[in-house]
Design a protein around this motif. Structure first.
Motif, PDB file in Angstrom:
ATOM      1  N   GLY A  47      39.740  48.401  20.138  1.00  0.00           N
ATOM      2  CA  GLY A  47      39.110  49.716  20.098  1.00  0.00           C
ATOM      3  C   GLY A  47      37.908  49.874  21.008  1.00  0.00           C
ATOM      4  N   GLN A  48      37.524  48.826  21.684  1.00  0.00           N
ATOM      5  CA  GLN A  48      36.300  48.890  22.498  1.00  0.00           C
ATOM      6  C   GLN A  48      36.517  49.584  23.835  1.00  0.00           C
ATOM      7  OE1 GLN A  48      34.535  45.096  23.531  1.00  0.00           O
ATOM      8  NE2 GLN A  48      32.610  46.029  24.151  1.00  0.00           N
ATOM      9  N   THR A  49      35.517  50.356  24.247  1.00  0.00           N
ATOM     10  CA  THR A  49      35.497  50.957  25.579  1.00  0.00           C
ATOM     11  C   THR A  49      34.439  50.250  26.417  1.00  0.00           C
ATOM     12  OG1 THR A  49      36.167  53.131  24.752  1.00  0.00           O
ATOM     13  CG2 THR A  49      35.076  53.080  26.890  1.00  0.00           C
ATOM     14  N   VAL A  50      34.810  49.851  27.618  1.00  0.00           N
ATOM     15  CA  VAL A  50      33.852  49.256  28.552  1.00  0.00           C
ATOM     16  C   VAL A  50      33.786  50.161  29.778  1.00  0.00           C
ATOM     17  CG1 VAL A  50      33.308  47.273  30.017  1.00  0.00           C
ATOM     18  CG2 VAL A  50      34.292  46.914  27.733  1.00  0.00           C
ATOM     19  N   VAL A  51      32.582  50.518  30.167  1.00  0.00           N
ATOM     20  CA  VAL A  51      32.385  51.415  31.305  1.00  0.00           C
ATOM     21  C   VAL A  51      32.014  50.606  32.541  1.00  0.00           C
ATOM     22  CG1 VAL A  51      31.099  53.385  32.203  1.00  0.00           C
ATOM     23  CG2 VAL A  51      31.661  53.270  29.765  1.00  0.00           C
ATOM     24  N   PHE A  52      32.775  50.790  33.586  1.00  0.00           N
ATOM     25  CA  PHE A  52      32.477  50.217  34.895  1.00  0.00           C
ATOM     26  C   PHE A  52      31.793  51.319  35.687  1.00  0.00           C
ATOM     27  CE2 PHE A  52      35.080  46.230  35.171  1.00  0.00           C
ATOM     28  CZ  PHE A  52      35.604  46.282  33.886  1.00  0.00           C
ATOM     29  N   GLN A  53      30.545  51.084  36.115  1.00  0.00           N
ATOM     30  CA  GLN A  53      29.796  52.151  36.766  1.00  0.00           C
ATOM     31  C   GLN A  53      28.826  51.560  37.782  1.00  0.00           C
ATOM     32  OE1 GLN A  53      27.655  54.073  33.569  1.00  0.00           O
ATOM     33  NE2 GLN A  53      27.084  52.110  32.682  1.00  0.00           N
ATOM     34  N   PRO A  54      28.378  52.416  38.732  1.00  0.00           N
ATOM     35  CA  PRO A  54      27.408  51.924  39.705  1.00  0.00           C
ATOM     36  C   PRO A  54      26.204  51.312  38.987  1.00  0.00           C
ATOM     37  CG  PRO A  54      28.233  54.078  40.347  1.00  0.00           C
ATOM     38  CD  PRO A  54      28.783  53.800  38.972  1.00  0.00           C
ATOM     39  N   GLY A  55      25.789  50.146  39.442  1.00  0.00           N
ATOM     40  CA  GLY A  55      24.665  49.458  38.823  1.00  0.00           C
ATOM     41  C   GLY A  55      25.067  48.544  37.680  1.00  0.00           C
ATOM     42  N   GLY A  56      26.349  48.538  37.345  1.00  0.00           N
ATOM     43  CA  GLY A  56      26.825  47.692  36.257  1.00  0.00           C
ATOM     44  C   GLY A  56      28.096  46.973  36.653  1.00  0.00           C
ATOM     45  N   LYS A  57      29.020  46.875  35.723  1.00  0.00           N
ATOM     46  CA  LYS A  57      30.305  46.267  36.063  1.00  0.00           C
ATOM     47  C   LYS A  57      31.035  47.150  37.064  1.00  0.00           C
ATOM     48  CE  LYS A  57      31.130  43.856  31.692  1.00  0.00           C
ATOM     49  NZ  LYS A  57      29.880  44.284  30.992  1.00  0.00           N
ATOM     50  N   HIS A  58      31.748  46.532  37.987  1.00  0.00           N
ATOM     51  CA  HIS A  58      32.539  47.298  38.943  1.00  0.00           C
ATOM     52  C   HIS A  58      33.636  46.404  39.509  1.00  0.00           C
ATOM     53  CE1 HIS A  58      29.253  45.364  41.187  1.00  0.00           C
ATOM     54  NE2 HIS A  58      30.123  45.241  42.193  1.00  0.00           N
ATOM     55  N   VAL A  59      34.594  47.057  40.131  1.00  0.00           N
ATOM     56  CA  VAL A  59      35.644  46.330  40.835  1.00  0.00           C
ATOM     57  C   VAL A  59      35.267  46.324  42.304  1.00  0.00           C
ATOM     58  CG1 VAL A  59      38.077  46.361  41.496  1.00  0.00           C
ATOM     59  CG2 VAL A  59      37.394  46.986  39.165  1.00  0.00           C
ATOM     60  N   MET A  60      35.383  45.165  42.945  1.00  0.00           N
ATOM     61  CA  MET A  60      35.012  45.048  44.346  1.00  0.00           C
ATOM     62  C   MET A  60      36.279  44.858  45.172  1.00  0.00           C
ATOM     63  SD  MET A  60      31.581  44.555  45.213  1.00  0.00           S
ATOM     64  CE  MET A  60      31.602  46.063  46.138  1.00  0.00           C
ATOM     65  N   PHE A  61      36.502  45.780  46.100  1.00  0.00           N
ATOM     66  CA  PHE A  61      37.630  45.665  47.023  1.00  0.00           C
ATOM     67  C   PHE A  61      37.099  45.019  48.302  1.00  0.00           C
ATOM     68  CE2 PHE A  61      38.543  49.492  44.453  1.00  0.00           C
ATOM     69  CZ  PHE A  61      39.729  49.072  43.859  1.00  0.00           C
ATOM     70  N   ILE A  62      37.452  43.789  48.544  1.00  0.00           N
ATOM     71  CA  ILE A  62      36.878  43.023  49.647  1.00  0.00           C
ATOM     72  C   ILE A  62      37.885  42.902  50.779  1.00  0.00           C
ATOM     73  CG2 ILE A  62      35.906  40.779  50.294  1.00  0.00           C
ATOM     74  CD1 ILE A  62      35.207  40.541  47.205  1.00  0.00           C
ATOM     75  N   GLY A  63      37.477  43.303  51.963  1.00  0.00           N
ATOM     76  CA  GLY A  63      38.375  43.275  53.113  1.00  0.00           C
ATOM     77  C   GLY A  63      39.382  44.402  53.023  1.00  0.00           C
ATOM     78  N   LEU A  64      38.886  45.622  53.115  1.00  0.00           N
ATOM     79  CA  LEU A  64      39.769  46.792  52.981  1.00  0.00           C
ATOM     80  C   LEU A  64      40.806  46.808  54.103  1.00  0.00           C
ATOM     81  CD1 LEU A  64      37.099  49.473  52.020  1.00  0.00           C
ATOM     82  CD2 LEU A  64      38.977  48.653  50.577  1.00  0.00           C
ATOM     83  N   THR A  65      42.058  47.018  53.729  1.00  0.00           N
ATOM     84  CA  THR A  65      43.122  47.059  54.722  1.00  0.00           C
ATOM     85  C   THR A  65      43.224  48.438  55.365  1.00  0.00           C
ATOM     86  OG1 THR A  65      44.697  47.616  52.973  1.00  0.00           O
ATOM     87  CG2 THR A  65      44.474  45.288  53.560  1.00  0.00           C
ATOM     88  N   ARG A  66      42.512  49.395  54.804  1.00  0.00           N
ATOM     89  CA  ARG A  66      42.454  50.725  55.410  1.00  0.00           C
ATOM     90  C   ARG A  66      41.171  51.406  54.950  1.00  0.00           C
ATOM     91  NH1 ARG A  66      43.974  54.695  51.523  1.00  0.00           N
ATOM     92  NH2 ARG A  66      45.459  54.071  49.943  1.00  0.00           N
ATOM     93  N   PRO A  67      40.721  52.430  55.716  1.00  0.00           N
ATOM     94  CA  PRO A  67      39.510  53.122  55.285  1.00  0.00           C
ATOM     95  C   PRO A  67      39.763  53.896  53.990  1.00  0.00           C
ATOM     96  CG  PRO A  67      40.485  54.233  57.176  1.00  0.00           C
ATOM     97  CD  PRO A  67      41.270  52.969  56.968  1.00  0.00           C
ATOM     98  N   LEU A  68      38.740  54.027  53.173  1.00  0.00           N
ATOM     99  CA  LEU A  68      38.821  54.863  51.981  1.00  0.00           C
ATOM    100  C   LEU A  68      38.092  56.162  52.300  1.00  0.00           C
ATOM    101  CD1 LEU A  68      37.941  52.210  49.226  1.00  0.00           C
ATOM    102  CD2 LEU A  68      40.150  52.677  50.321  1.00  0.00           C
ATOM    103  N   LYS A  69      38.865  57.268  52.290  1.00  0.00           N
ATOM    104  CA  LYS A  69      38.277  58.558  52.643  1.00  0.00           C
ATOM    105  C   LYS A  69      38.252  59.457  51.416  1.00  0.00           C
ATOM    106  CE  LYS A  69      39.832  58.581  57.465  1.00  0.00           C
ATOM    107  NZ  LYS A  69      41.172  57.995  57.516  1.00  0.00           N
ATOM    108  N   ALA A  70      37.235  60.311  51.350  1.00  0.00           N
ATOM    109  CA  ALA A  70      37.114  61.242  50.228  1.00  0.00           C
ATOM    110  C   ALA A  70      38.430  61.989  50.046  1.00  0.00           C
ATOM    111  CB  ALA A  70      35.968  62.215  50.467  1.00  0.00           C
ATOM    112  N   GLY A  71      38.918  62.046  48.842  1.00  0.00           N
ATOM    113  CA  GLY A  71      40.173  62.723  48.526  1.00  0.00           C
ATOM    114  C   GLY A  71      41.356  61.770  48.445  1.00  0.00           C
ATOM    115  N   ASP A  72      41.232  60.566  49.018  1.00  0.00           N
ATOM    116  CA  ASP A  72      42.313  59.574  48.918  1.00  0.00           C
ATOM    117  C   ASP A  72      42.492  59.133  47.472  1.00  0.00           C
ATOM    118  OD1 ASP A  72      42.564  59.611  51.632  1.00  0.00           O
ATOM    119  OD2 ASP A  72      41.754  57.590  51.990  1.00  0.00           O
TER     120      ASP A  72
END
Ligand SMILES: [Cu+2]
Length: 155
Positions: free
Chosen positions: A97-122
């Motif tokens: 039942g637990q919710t964990v929030v991943f947010q700036p300044g806390g837990k997050h997922v790191m995409f290292i070595g992007l194979t393509r640019p991430l553009k707004a709207g993608d």
């Protein structure tokens, strides 16, 4: 009988075009997954809130995505005025039942070595891998400007 108003709210939410996406599979619910614009070969970050709706505890052991060479689960913390990131190598534990929030300044997922640019709207495909619940596929919406506070960090 509160069902009718609840249904109306649900329908309204489903029809509203600006609503952030949410996902649910294998008893895992993911709300508002998003990322920030980032250049190819750079580093991106992913944020969302995750709820374990199953009856037992679980562990988010990994996140997978085809948009990066490597994906890690990180936590940002501040000690003595210094911001630092550490990989959560043992994953992120969830109680039932637990919710964990991943947010700036806390837990997050790191995409290292992007194979393509991430553009707004993608929309970036990713899969959350849980020890018990298994795989929960999501899409992160890229939005907003750059990532203040994320540059200059050495990975
Ligand atoms: Cu990080």
């Amino acid at each position: 009988m509160r069902l009718a108003p609840l249904l109306a709210v649900l329908l309204l939410a489903a029809c509203s075009p600006g609503k952030p996406p949410s996902y649910s599979s294998a008893g895992i619910a993911v709300a508002d997954p998003f990322s920030r614009p980032a250049p190819a070969e750079g580093t991106g970050a992913g944020f969302f809130s995750v709820t374990n709706n199953n009856t037992g505890p679980d562990v988010l052991v990994a996140v997978e995505s085809p948009v990066a060479a490597k994906v890690q689960i990180h936590e940002t913390s501040t000690a003595n005025g210094m911001m630092r990131m550490a990989e959560l190598k043992d994953g992120v534990p969830f109680k039932a039942g637990q919710t964990v929030v991943f947010q700036p300044g806390g837990k997050h997922v790191m995409f290292i070595g992007l194979t393509r640019p991430l553009k707004a709207g993608d929309r970036i495909p990713a899969t959350l891998v849980f020890r018990n619940a298994g795989r929960a596929p999501i899409e992160l919406v890229v939005r907003g400007g750059g990532m203040p506070g994320m540059t200059g960090h050495d990975h």
